[in-house]
Write a protein that holds these residues in place. Structure first.
Motif, PDB file in Angstrom:
ATOM      1  N   MET A 223       0.844  -1.080   0.004  1.00  0.00           N
ATOM      2  CA  MET A 223       0.065   0.104   0.075  1.00  0.00           C
ATOM      3  C   MET A 223       0.835   1.333  -0.030  1.00  0.00           C
ATOM      4  O   MET A 223       2.112   1.043   0.309  1.00  0.00           O
ATOM      5  N   LEU A 224       0.222   2.616  -0.247  1.00  0.00           N
ATOM      6  CA  LEU A 224       1.135   3.532  -0.241  1.00  0.00           C
ATOM      7  C   LEU A 224       1.660   3.972   1.215  1.00  0.00           C
ATOM      8  O   LEU A 224       2.733   4.254   1.232  1.00  0.00           O
ATOM      9  N   GLY A 225       0.644   3.789   2.323  1.00  0.00           N
ATOM     10  CA  GLY A 225       1.172   3.787   3.525  1.00  0.00           C
ATOM     11  C   GLY A 225       1.126   2.601   4.460  1.00  0.00           C
ATOM     12  O   GLY A 225       0.966   1.682   3.603  1.00  0.00           O
ATOM     13  N   TRP A 226       1.497   2.698   5.552  1.00  0.00           N
ATOM     14  CA  TRP A 226       1.437   1.477   6.621  1.00  0.00           C
ATOM     15  C   TRP A 226       2.245   0.328   5.938  1.00  0.00           C
ATOM     16  O   TRP A 226       1.941  -0.632   5.913  1.00  0.00           O
ATOM     17  N   ALA A 352      -3.688  17.019  11.076  1.00  0.00           N
ATOM     18  CA  ALA A 352      -2.363  17.411  11.721  1.00  0.00           C
ATOM     19  C   ALA A 352      -1.147  17.130  10.787  1.00  0.00           C
ATOM     20  O   ALA A 352      -0.302  17.901  10.484  1.00  0.00           O
ATOM     21  N   ALA A 353      -1.257  15.811   9.992  1.00  0.00           N
ATOM     22  CA  ALA A 353      -0.305  15.505   9.058  1.00  0.00           C
ATOM     23  C   ALA A 353      -0.012  16.520   7.915  1.00  0.00           C
ATOM     24  O   ALA A 353       0.937  16.529   7.397  1.00  0.00           O
ATOM     25  N   GLN A 354      -1.346  17.004   7.418  1.00  0.00           N
ATOM     26  CA  GLN A 354      -1.565  17.809   6.364  1.00  0.00           C
ATOM     27  C   GLN A 354      -0.762  19.090   6.776  1.00  0.00           C
ATOM     28  O   GLN A 354       0.072  19.670   5.910  1.00  0.00           O
ATOM     29  N   VAL A 355      -1.119  19.699   7.961  1.00  0.00           N
ATOM     30  CA  VAL A 355      -0.552  20.874   8.424  1.00  0.00           C
ATOM     31  C   VAL A 355       1.158  20.614   8.660  1.00  0.00           C
ATOM     32  O   VAL A 355       1.627  21.671   8.189  1.00  0.00           O
ATOM     33  N   ALA A 372       6.722  13.149   5.637  1.00  0.00           N
ATOM     34  CA  ALA A 372       6.075  12.407   4.406  1.00  0.00           C
ATOM     35  C   ALA A 372       5.387  11.102   4.627  1.00  0.00           C
ATOM     36  O   ALA A 372       4.290  10.589   4.459  1.00  0.00           O
ATOM     37  N   ARG A 373       6.037  10.405   5.663  1.00  0.00           N
ATOM     38  CA  ARG A 373       5.575   8.944   6.161  1.00  0.00           C
ATOM     39  C   ARG A 373       4.377   9.367   7.152  1.00  0.00           C
ATOM     40  O   ARG A 373       3.259   8.409   6.628  1.00  0.00           O
ATOM     41  N   LEU A 374       4.254  10.327   7.900  1.00  0.00           N
ATOM     42  CA  LEU A 374       3.264  10.669   8.520  1.00  0.00           C
ATOM     43  C   LEU A 374       2.066  11.000   7.600  1.00  0.00           C
ATOM     44  O   LEU A 374       0.843  10.740   7.935  1.00  0.00           O
ATOM     45  N   HIS A 375       2.256  11.746   6.871  1.00  0.00           N
ATOM     46  CA  HIS A 375       1.012  12.099   5.745  1.00  0.00           C
ATOM     47  C   HIS A 375       0.550  11.006   4.911  1.00  0.00           C
ATOM     48  O   HIS A 375      -0.709  10.892   4.814  1.00  0.00           O
ATOM     49  N   ARG A 376       1.210  10.047   4.403  1.00  0.00           N
ATOM     50  CA  ARG A 376       0.713   9.133   3.668  1.00  0.00           C
ATOM     51  C   ARG A 376      -0.073   8.074   4.643  1.00  0.00           C
ATOM     52  O   ARG A 376      -0.898   7.264   4.177  1.00  0.00           O
ATOM     53  N   ASP A 377       0.702   7.526   5.942  1.00  0.00           N
ATOM     54  CA  ASP A 377      -0.050   6.972   6.861  1.00  0.00           C
ATOM     55  C   ASP A 377      -1.401   7.540   7.380  1.00  0.00           C
ATOM     56  O   ASP A 377      -2.161   6.475   7.545  1.00  0.00           O
ATOM     57  N   ALA A 378      -1.444   8.695   7.599  1.00  0.00           N
ATOM     58  CA  ALA A 378      -2.684   9.149   8.105  1.00  0.00           C
ATOM     59  C   ALA A 378      -3.833   9.058   7.373  1.00  0.00           C
ATOM     60  O   ALA A 378      -5.163   8.698   7.797  1.00  0.00           O
ATOM     61  N   THR A 379      -3.731   8.918   6.021  1.00  0.00           N
ATOM     62  CA  THR A 379      -4.944   8.518   5.267  1.00  0.00           C
ATOM     63  C   THR A 379      -5.461   7.288   5.438  1.00  0.00           C
ATOM     64  O   THR A 379      -6.705   7.060   5.591  1.00  0.00           O
ATOM     65  N   ALA A 380      -4.392   6.184   5.561  1.00  0.00           N
ATOM     66  CA  ALA A 380      -4.984   5.030   5.687  1.00  0.00           C
ATOM     67  C   ALA A 380      -5.872   4.832   6.957  1.00  0.00           C
ATOM     68  O   ALA A 380      -6.720   4.050   6.990  1.00  0.00           O
TER      69      ALA A 380
END
Length: 399
Positions: A223-226, A352-355, A372-380
């Motif tokens: 997946m993109l994240g996780w 928060a990840a987007q900000v 970047a990791r926080l941002h892609r993981d937060a969507t999941a």
């Protein structure tokens, strides 16, 4: 992230005092868990991300460190709430998801609905990290809406004790490649031809399936994240499942899934709260240290106001999360509370990840960066365990 009248942020101990059901023993437990995470998780977290999973020897170390064996019910769950928040605050959502699924979400089915024999066969090994558990529920056409469930466990004979033959395909299975035990949702009775989509999970059951059984094929599903969550797709082709692998009563999966999902969303919410805490800490440090035109970012009113909003919402969500954990410890957690927590905590984690990414600029968009990791993981987090849209529907229905 709240501030006292002196302008100083409260310590974890001061925050804990605001929850009368937390005491000094929980403080000591939090300190021990933090130390064990620092020792057992963080030094190898990047390697697990690159490997797309936690290796077998590391699982055993996590078990030996006491990170896989904390209570699911009663007063013991308040310690679990502390553990889950601390796991979330590592900043590695794939790792927290992997441990959360194994030690809580998948194992909860065994603890809630398993016989004493089933629990004895699976729970101790899971606590030691010797046999990893995974939930094989979702399918390509049956995720948040399980009415499209197609996996079928046909009776292997006329005798009820003969067992089942399992066929089907599961997607998005966390811990899938490394799992030894699969908790599988399958139909055990074909719906009537005229039942249409409204048959839901009527005639479905939960099965405990040995992941190494003949007829099982597992493929990584990156997946993109996780990335450390070992996401896998699994095919069952004529897999023989013994009758004693049936979890609870046959054809009663609907009630089991509904009950377990409330707990799953509570766990997901507590993990997300820890994730928000980590993101806000990183963001706070950055805006105070980063200078633009000779002054810190934090000196700009627009930045201060945006972070103030995030800090305030975090305080509210964290308090709600611990209230939900207390309700569960008393056997009073309800679907609405679990859904509200899951929705608000994961949506806050994404905001928060987007900000955080925006205020870090190009530095936060670098491949391999923590931001970047926080941002892609937060969507999941807003998708797994029930998408945000489903949570809003459930909250509306319960109100």
């Amino acid at each position: 992230m709240s501030t006292s009248l002196t302008g100083r942020r409260p310590t974890d101990r001061e925050l804990a005092l605001e929850f009368p059901f937390f005491g000094s023993d929980h403080d000591a437990f939090r300190a021990r868990i933090r130390a064990r995470i620092v020792e057992s998780v963080l030094p190898r977290a990047e390697a697990w991300e690159e490997q797309h999973g936690i290796p077998a020897d590391a699982w055993k170390e996590l078990g030996a460190a006491g990170l896989l064996d904390v209570g699911h019910t009663g007063e013991d769950f308040l310690r679990s709430a502390v553990l889950l928040e601390e796991l979330g605050s590592t900043g590695y959502a794939g790792i927290r998801a992997s441990i959360g699924v194994h030690a809580y979400m998948a194992l909860s089915y065994v603890l809630l609905f398993g016989t004493p024999e089933q629990q004895a066969a699976h729970v101790p090994a899971a606590h030691r990290g010797e046999r990893i558990t995974a939930l094989a529920i979702s399918e390509t056409g049956a995720g948040s809406d399980l009415r499209g469930l197609r996996t079928y466990a046909a009776p292997s004979g006329s005798d009820a004790a003969a067992g089942f033959v399992l066929d089907g395909h599961k997607s998005y299975v966390a811990n899938g490649m490394g799992a030894g035990l699969l908790v599988v949702l399958a139909r055990t009775r074909r719906p009537a031809p005229d039942a249409g989509a409204e048959h839901g999970l009527t005639g479905a059951s939960m099965l405990l399936v040995d992941a190494d059984s003949p007829g099982i094929t597992r493929r990584p599903q990156p997946m993109l994240g996780w990335r450390a969550a070992d996401i896998t797709e699994i095919t069952f082709d004529g897999v023989e499942v013994p009758a004693d692998a049936l979890l609870g009563r046959r054809d009663r999966a609907l009630m089991q899934v509904m009950r377990a999902l409330d707990f799953e969303r509570l766990v997901a919410g507590l993990l997300a709260v820890g994730g928000v805490r980590h993101t806000l800490r990183l963001l706070d440090e950055h805006v105070r240290a980063r200078r633009v035109k000779g002054v810190p970012l934090a000196s700009h009113q627009s930045v201060r106001h945006r972070l103030g909003e995030l800090y305030g919402e975090f305080d509210m969500v964290r308090r709600y999360a611990f209230h939900a954990a207390w309700l569960h410890s008393k056997g009073r957690l309800d679907t609405c509370t679990a859904s509200v927590l899951k929705l608000r905590s994961t949506e806050l984690a994404l905001a928060a990840a987007q900000v955080c990414a925006q205020y870090h600029g190009a530095q936060g968009y670098l491949e391999g960066s923590a931001v970047a990791r926080l941002h892609r993981d937060a969507t999941a987090g807003t998708i797994a365990a029930g998408a945000s849209e489903l949570m809003r529907d459930m909250i509306f229905e319960a109100s």
